[in-house]
Structure formats: structure tokens, C-alpha cells
Scaffold this active site. Sequence first.
Site, short mmCIF file in Angstrom:
data_model
loop_
_atom_site.label_atom_id
_atom_site.label_comp_id
_atom_site.label_asym_id
_atom_site.label_seq_id
_atom_site.Cartn_x
_atom_site.Cartn_y
_atom_site.Cartn_z
N SER A 20 52.26 15.60 51.83
CA SER A 20 53.57 14.79 51.06
C SER A 20 54.12 13.87 52.10
CB SER A 20 54.50 15.62 50.58
OG SER A 20 55.83 15.11 50.28
N TYR A 28 59.61 23.37 52.35
CA TYR A 28 58.38 22.28 51.88
C TYR A 28 57.74 21.32 52.83
CZ TYR A 28 56.31 18.92 48.48
OH TYR A 28 55.46 18.37 47.81
P1 NAP Z 1 53.03 19.97 39.24
O1 NAP Z 1 52.79 18.96 37.90
O2 NAP Z 1 54.24 20.95 39.01
O3 NAP Z 1 51.64 20.54 39.41
C1 NAP Z 1 51.73 21.63 40.35
C2 NAP Z 1 50.34 22.25 40.21
O4 NAP Z 1 50.28 23.47 41.03
C3 NAP Z 1 50.03 22.89 39.10
O5 NAP Z 1 48.81 22.70 38.34
C4 NAP Z 1 50.31 24.50 39.03
O6 NAP Z 1 49.51 25.28 38.22
C5 NAP Z 1 49.75 24.56 40.55
N1 NAP Z 1 50.17 25.80 41.05
C6 NAP Z 1 51.63 26.02 41.60
N2 NAP Z 1 51.35 27.10 42.12
C7 NAP Z 1 50.29 27.91 41.87
C8 NAP Z 1 49.69 29.10 42.43
N3 NAP Z 1 50.62 30.00 43.07
N4 NAP Z 1 48.44 29.43 42.22
C9 NAP Z 1 47.86 28.29 41.47
N5 NAP Z 1 48.29 27.30 41.19
C10 NAP Z 1 49.59 27.09 41.35
O7 NAP Z 1 53.26 19.11 40.48
P2 NAP Z 1 52.59 17.79 40.98
O8 NAP Z 1 53.55 16.82 41.47
O9 NAP Z 1 51.19 17.28 40.35
O10 NAP Z 1 52.16 18.50 42.45
C11 NAP Z 1 50.78 18.35 42.91
C12 NAP Z 1 50.94 18.07 44.39
O11 NAP Z 1 51.32 17.17 44.79
C13 NAP Z 1 51.65 19.48 45.10
O12 NAP Z 1 50.98 19.99 46.15
C14 NAP Z 1 53.11 18.75 45.21
O13 NAP Z 1 53.46 19.54 46.62
C15 NAP Z 1 52.38 17.51 45.94
N6 NAP Z 1 53.08 16.18 45.83
C16 NAP Z 1 54.04 16.01 44.74
C17 NAP Z 1 54.89 14.82 44.72
C18 NAP Z 1 55.69 14.44 43.63
O14 NAP Z 1 56.94 13.63 43.69
N7 NAP Z 1 55.34 14.79 42.49
C19 NAP Z 1 54.71 14.20 45.88
C20 NAP Z 1 54.12 14.35 47.15
C21 NAP Z 1 53.44 15.70 46.97
P3 NAP Z 1 50.08 26.68 37.52
O15 NAP Z 1 51.67 26.40 37.27
O16 NAP Z 1 49.67 26.45 36.04
O17 NAP Z 1 49.78 27.75 38.23
#
Ligand code: NAP
Length: 252
Positions: A142, A157
Site C-alpha cells: 500500500s 497497517y
Molecule cells: P476488501 O474489498 O475488503 O478485500 C479484502 C479481501 O481480503 C477480501 O477478499 C477478504 O476476504 C480477504 N481477507 C481478509 N482477511 C482474510 C483472512 N484472514 N483470510 C483470508 N482472506 C482474508 O479490500 P481491498 O481494498 O480489495 O483490499 C485488497 C488488498 O489491497 C488488501 O491487502 C489491502 O490492504 C490493499 N490495499 C487496499 C487499498 C484501498 O484503498 N482499498 C489501498 C492500498 C492497498 P474474506 O473477508 O472473505 O476473507
Amino acid sequence: MELENKTVIVTGASSGIGAAAALLFAAEGADVVLGARRSANLETLAGTIRRGNGRAAFLAGDVKDEGYADALVDLAMREFGKLDAAFNNAGIVGEMGPIPDMGTSNWNDVLSVNLTAAFLAAKAQIPPMKEQGGGSIVFTSSFVGFSNGGMPGMGAYAASKAGLIGLARSLASDHAADGIRVNALLPGGTVTPAGGEGNPDVLEFIANLHPMKRMASAKEIAQAALFLLSDRSSFVTGSPMIADGGISVRLT
Ligand code: NAP
């Protein structure tokens, strides 16, 4: 077809960036292995991919479990006969707040889902890739692991996401000679459930932190992941690749 005949593991595929990436990779010819805890979401996504003539397998589990990382690799081998790439993308924000007020359990949770799970994934994924003569691994880091970008209260984080950059660089150095590339992808604010989707005030606050004055869509970040996983990035390894709408170069 950027990923034709490639088998790709995607974690965090039940939502947001991971779901968009799985759809894109399948459209680009990949056989995808979907991981996350919510089985119903994975089943729905696998159905969508299959209806589009793609190939998808899924297994619900928790990325904190070492057995789960191994099971996803086993599923890839069993269903598709090989493993070419992995988008280790599952992550959580955890509780936000100043470190002096943060519970150790929150720190441990965030570090184990975001960072230790990446270690477990790499441990499981590298041996079959090495045997095959190569592969590509991407961790979703991130901008918060690189520049704070004006996001308060994100110590756990930020530490976990910065750790992924160090892990990717070390693995890249160790396994370059095996033909395995390892990179970290650093998205900026992205409209997903974790990124404030459904909360207009949060979305506006985050959008305004970016010089581009908007957030990314999950599809835009999926395109950056596609580049790192495909042969188009064949000379890219150990890179913290920034796709953040300029938030890390913002001056004010
Ligand atoms: P999201 O829609 O909340 O997706 C998060 C995903 O991670 C979900 O599919 C969730 O699935 C899975 N997950 C969480 N805990 C888990 C566990 N213990 N075991 C297995 N799966 C797990 O969020 P997103 O924004 O797409 O995030 C994806 C990645 O991008 C993350 O690493 C996040 O830190 C990163 N990121 C996001 C942003 C942003 O602004 N959105 C910015 C920079 C980086 P389940 O709940 O079904 O397990």
C-alpha cells in the site's frame, strides 16, 4: 491474452481488488485459483468466470493458516497441473488509532493477515515455481507502507505493508536465478469495502488526499497487478510498484 495457459492463485478474491483481478486474469486467459474466507462469494465469482468460458477453482480459508497456503497450491496443481503466478492480496486495515492506545491483539492480527500470511504463501508457492523453472509473485502492499499520505492512526497497517516491500525485495534477490520474480504493488486509495465504499464522506476525504483528486477503481489496480504477473514485466523484480494517483509525491 496476457496470461494464456497460466495458473494464478488470487487471495482476497471474495471482494474488491482481488475479485476485480480474478475476473481480469481469467479474461486474459488464466486458470484462476480463488482464496478468501467467504466461500459463497468465491463460488459466485467462480460461476461468473466459468460462464465466461474461463476456468476457476476456489477454496475458502484463512490466510493466517499455514495449511491454507499449502492447500491453495495443492488445488492449483490438482485442477490445473501447475502454478505460474500468485497475487497474494488478502489484507485488513484493522483498528485505527494511535499506537499508544492500540491493543497488542490488533497489532498481531494485522501483522499476521497482512505480512505473516505473505511469508506462508511464498513458502508454499516458491517450491513448485522453482521446479517449473519460474513464476511471478505479487504482494499487495500500500502507499501507506511507503508514504503516510496523510492517513492517521495506521501504524500497524503501515508496518505490515512496509514489511511486504522488504519481503518482496529479499525474495526477489534469493530467487531471481530460479526465474521467479517477486514484486510489491502499492495501490493508492481504491474504492472497495476496505477503502470506504458506501461511505461518501470517507471516499471524499481519501480522494482529496490524492493529487488526482480521486480514488482508483479496483479494476485499475487489477491492471497494475496484471502487468506484474504477466511476461510484460519480465525484467521487473524486487520492485515496489506504485499505482497511487500521485499520493506519494504530493507536496501539501
Ligand atoms: P476488501 O474489498 O475488503 O478485500 C479484502 C479481501 O481480503 C477480501 O477478499 C477478504 O476476504 C480477504 N481477507 C481478509 N482477511 C482474510 C483472512 N484472514 N483470510 C483470508 N482472506 C482474508 O479490500 P481491498 O481494498 O480489495 O483490499 C485488497 C488488498 O489491497 C488488501 O491487502 C489491502 O490492504 C490493499 N490495499 C487496499 C487499498 C484501498 O484503498 N482499498 C489501498 C492500498 C492497498 P474474506 O473477508 O472473505 O476473507
